[in-house]
Design a protein around this motif. Structure first.
Motif, mmCIF file in Angstrom:
data_model
loop_
_atom_site.group_PDB
_atom_site.id
_atom_site.type_symbol
_atom_site.label_atom_id
_atom_site.label_comp_id
_atom_site.label_asym_id
_atom_site.label_seq_id
_atom_site.Cartn_x
_atom_site.Cartn_y
_atom_site.Cartn_z
ATOM 1 N N ARG A 213 0.854 -1.196 0.000
ATOM 2 C CA ARG A 213 0.000 0.000 0.000
ATOM 3 C C ARG A 213 0.890 1.246 0.000
ATOM 4 O O ARG A 213 2.079 1.177 0.342
ATOM 5 C CB ARG A 213 -0.919 0.006 1.227
ATOM 6 N N VAL B 197 8.475 -3.701 7.802
ATOM 7 C CA VAL B 197 8.774 -5.017 8.382
ATOM 8 C C VAL B 197 7.481 -5.816 8.392
ATOM 9 O O VAL B 197 6.452 -5.337 8.880
ATOM 10 C CB VAL B 197 9.307 -4.872 9.829
ATOM 11 N N THR C 229 10.465 0.505 7.568
ATOM 12 C CA THR C 229 9.597 0.997 8.642
ATOM 13 C C THR C 229 9.061 -0.180 9.448
ATOM 14 O O THR C 229 8.848 -1.267 8.908
ATOM 15 C CB THR C 229 8.388 1.794 8.086
ATOM 16 N N TYR D 125 9.000 -3.852 16.218
ATOM 17 C CA TYR D 125 10.284 -4.549 16.291
ATOM 18 C C TYR D 125 10.628 -5.219 14.948
ATOM 19 O O TYR D 125 9.729 -5.709 14.269
ATOM 20 C CB TYR D 125 10.225 -5.624 17.391
ATOM 21 N N TRP E 9 0.775 2.925 12.467
ATOM 22 C CA TRP E 9 0.006 2.407 11.342
ATOM 23 C C TRP E 9 -0.825 3.525 10.705
ATOM 24 O O TRP E 9 -0.873 3.698 9.501
ATOM 25 C CB TRP E 9 -0.890 1.276 11.849
HETATM 26 C C1 LIG Z 1 1.184 -8.411 7.777
HETATM 27 C C2 LIG Z 1 1.943 -7.429 8.623
HETATM 28 C C3 LIG Z 1 3.027 -7.842 9.362
HETATM 29 C C4 LIG Z 1 3.734 -6.964 10.170
HETATM 30 N N1 LIG Z 1 4.816 -7.405 10.884
HETATM 31 C C5 LIG Z 1 5.485 -6.537 11.680
HETATM 32 C C6 LIG Z 1 6.608 -6.986 12.444
HETATM 33 O O1 LIG Z 1 7.040 -8.131 12.406
HETATM 34 N N2 LIG Z 1 7.232 -6.076 13.228
HETATM 35 C C7 LIG Z 1 6.808 -4.776 13.323
HETATM 36 O O2 LIG Z 1 7.397 -4.002 14.051
HETATM 37 N N3 LIG Z 1 5.771 -4.322 12.590
HETATM 38 C C8 LIG Z 1 5.104 -5.171 11.764
HETATM 39 N N4 LIG Z 1 4.048 -4.718 11.011
HETATM 40 C C9 LIG Z 1 3.725 -3.262 11.015
HETATM 41 C C10 LIG Z 1 4.355 -2.536 9.804
HETATM 42 O O3 LIG Z 1 5.718 -2.850 9.632
HETATM 43 C C11 LIG Z 1 4.299 -1.035 9.961
HETATM 44 O O4 LIG Z 1 3.015 -0.629 10.294
HETATM 45 C C12 LIG Z 1 4.738 -0.333 8.679
HETATM 46 O O5 LIG Z 1 5.051 0.980 8.947
HETATM 47 C C13 LIG Z 1 3.668 -0.354 7.599
HETATM 48 O O6 LIG Z 1 4.203 0.244 6.432
HETATM 49 P P1 LIG Z 1 3.219 0.652 5.220
HETATM 50 O O7 LIG Z 1 2.352 1.754 5.731
HETATM 51 O O8 LIG Z 1 4.145 1.117 4.133
HETATM 52 O O9 LIG Z 1 2.441 -0.556 4.845
HETATM 53 C C14 LIG Z 1 3.330 -5.592 10.209
HETATM 54 C C15 LIG Z 1 2.237 -5.169 9.444
HETATM 55 C C16 LIG Z 1 1.551 -6.059 8.656
HETATM 56 C C17 LIG Z 1 0.372 -5.579 7.845
#
Ligand SMILES: Cc1cc2nc3c(=O)[nH]c(=O)nc-3n(C[C@H](O)[C@H](O)[C@H](O)COP(=O)(O)O)c2cc1C
Length: 267
Positions: A13, A88, A123, A127, A157
């Motif tokens: 996204r 991540v 990002t 963790y 988020w």
């Molecule tokens: C399927 C999924 C798995 C995720 N796994 C992690 C994770 O292992 N560790 C973490 O800190 N955040 C995790 N996140 C949160 C995202 O890394 C974080 O919200 C990120 O900034 C989203 O980037 P975007 O807005 O470009 O999608 C996860 C999010 C999703 C949707």
């Protein structure tokens, strides 16, 4: 002089990762003449690797999948700098980005991004950012890039607050400076002892064509079968000596492997 930078966005996204790259782009453009282009992996056709190994064995042009892989690769080759950006996901890069890495896995065998700069933008919610930055830096390093320490960010988020945006912008500004320095520096890094040893041991296998024939051909074409390193550089005597010793051991092993292969084909 304009520098070309390509940012490959691995998020499914246009969210926080895209915004962070946008802030980085703005800061980078303040430093000099930059032509900045985006590739959104969510929007390109990139099929999953089927594991046939033809790209490794015979050459990437033999990949049976028809999609945008060659086009993305060509665009990376035209750039002076490449950004891999990903959130991540489950402590790793997203599947979209991992798929690109798999589809370009032949570059581990035939590195080709020398003299180009690389930076990862990652990002996280809570963790995992450090591990992902380390992983992407290692991939880029194997592929031949000049690797700049990446931009790792903890983001919400939902839309970040003004205070969070300020923090992200500060980090983006620092990262842009690191990247710009790398883009405008003409010299290549002097390889470490470990890098010289890696080069010499891998080269040993390719020099007697013990691995894949395409790799042997590539090493020959690049002049790497009798060079000190992948590119012109000044190595101290201890690196040269260690490299020579390691290569001799690796050659012996490669010969043994090749003999075993011949015997197994004859029996
Ligand atoms: C399927 C999924 C798995 C995720 N796994 C992690 C994770 O292992 N560790 C973490 O800190 N955040 C995790 N996140 C949160 C995202 O890394 C974080 O919200 C990120 O900034 C989203 O980037 P975007 O807005 O470009 O999608 C996860 C999010 C999703 C949707």
């Amino acid at each position: 002089m304009s520098r070309k930078v390509i940012a490959i966005i691995g998020s499914p996204r246009k969210g926080r990762t895209f915004e962070a790259v946008g802030m980085f782009e703005k800061r980078l453009k303040e430093l000099g003449n930059i032509d900045f282009e985006y590739v959104f992996l969510k929007d390109v056709s990139l099929k999953e690797c089927r594991g046939c190994g033809l790209c490794l064995e015979k050459g990437e042009e033999f990949c049976p999948l028809e999609d945008n892989r060659a086009d993305i690769f060509a665009r990376m080759m035209k750039a002076d700098g490449v950004i891999f950006a990903t959130p991540v996901y489950s402590l790793q890069v997203t599947a979209l980005l991992k798929n690109l890495l798999d589809r370009l896995a032949y570059v581990f065998h035939r590195p080709c991004f020398f003299h180009k700069s690389f930076m990862a933008v990652v990002t996280q919610g809570i963790y995992g950012v450090e591990g992902v930055l380390k992983y992407l830096d290692e991939v880029a390093h194997f592929w031949g890039f000049k690797v700049c320490p990446g931009l790792g960010l903890t983001v919400f988020w939902e839309k970040p607050s003004a205070a969070d945006l300020k923090k992200i912008d500060d980090e983006a500004e620092k990262a842009a400076k690191r990247f710009y320095d790398s883009l405008t520096r003409n010299s290549d890094p002097v390889p470490s002892l470990k890098e010289v040893i890696m080069f010499r041991s891998v080269r040993a296998f390719h020099s007697i064509a013990a691995g894949f024939p395409r790799d042997h051909q590539y090493y020959r074409e690049q002049g790497w079968l009798d060079s000190d390193y992948y590119y012109e550089t000044r190595l101290g005597w201890h690196k040269k000596l260690a490299g020579r010793w390691v290569e001799r051991q690796a050659l012996k092993q490669a010969m043994r492997d090749k003999m075993k292969l011949v015997e197994s084909r004859l029996s």
